[in-house]
Scaffold this motif. Sequence first.
Motif, PDB file in Angstrom:
ATOM      1  N   PHE A  90      21.888  36.274  39.832  1.00 41.01           N
ATOM      2  CA  PHE A  90      23.327  36.046  40.547  1.00 41.01           C
ATOM      3  C   PHE A  90      23.293  33.856  39.794  1.00 41.01           C
ATOM      4  O   PHE A  90      22.227  33.756  40.390  1.00 41.01           O
ATOM      5  N   PHE A 105      30.187  31.769  42.685  1.00 43.28           N
ATOM      6  CA  PHE A 105      29.365  33.175  42.012  1.00 43.28           C
ATOM      7  C   PHE A 105      29.923  33.831  41.251  1.00 43.28           C
ATOM      8  O   PHE A 105      31.082  34.238  41.302  1.00 43.28           O
ATOM      9  N   GLY A 108      26.965  39.226  38.749  1.00 42.21           N
ATOM     10  CA  GLY A 108      25.215  39.096  38.241  1.00 42.21           C
ATOM     11  C   GLY A 108      25.363  39.897  37.236  1.00 42.21           C
ATOM     12  O   GLY A 108      26.516  41.003  36.714  1.00 42.21           O
TER      13      GLY A 108
ATOM     14  N   GLY B  43      28.733  39.903  43.307  1.00 48.81           N
ATOM     15  CA  GLY B  43      28.495  38.426  44.248  1.00 48.81           C
ATOM     16  C   GLY B  43      29.132  38.120  45.305  1.00 48.81           C
ATOM     17  O   GLY B  43      30.264  38.671  45.859  1.00 48.81           O
TER      18      GLY B  43
END
Lengths: 114, 112
Positions: A90, A105, A108, B43
């Motif tokens: 990530f 974030f 990923g 995430g």
Amino acid sequence: DSGVTQTPKHLITATGQRVTLRCSPRSGDLSVYWYQQSLDQGLQFLIQYYNGEERAKGNILERFSAQQFPDLHSELNLSSLELGDSALYFCASSVSLGGADEAFFGQGTRLTVV
Amino acid sequence: DAKTTQPPSMDCAEGRAANLPCNHSTISGNEYVYWYRQIHSQGPQYIIHGLKNNETNEMASLIITEDRKSSTLILPHATLRDTAVYYCIVRSGSSNTGKLIFGQGTTLQVKP
């Protein structure tokens, strides 16, 4: 949608190979963080860049390296891959260095080493 | 950065408030309390953060004790989609990194 874009979403490669993971931070964010999440180890901080400069290092292997480019996108390079490198990777971004600004974030990159 | 302690798991009934505790007894004056959650390998998602005062946003409320040694994340009306691992993180406001260090978190299971 956090605004952080990671490519590719999935990657399958063989042991011994080298791969590059890419992260585009949110517009205006100068700081980029990389994390690794293996099945048995949780979210591990790898490295952080701020405006092109390395700012913090965590448990990053010598076979791994990263950089942040002038347009602020970042790349994580993984070389001499081993089966144990299979994990989710990530990246996150934030505006500044300090902890007053939230970090967001991406979704990923799932790396599978076979 | 100060360490945090969270229960490994909690259950909550759908529609009820979920109260997730976090201890951070060694927190210092310039450190923020952050909450993130991760839903099944997605995430981590930012929820809320605070320094001293209680905070509320569209997702949750954060209650920080007066001595700042513990906090509680409140999801006012938990739904099945709130099932996730919740991470409480203490993060320096004045460091030159701001990196987030994740612990093991609390696995919240919302049940019908």
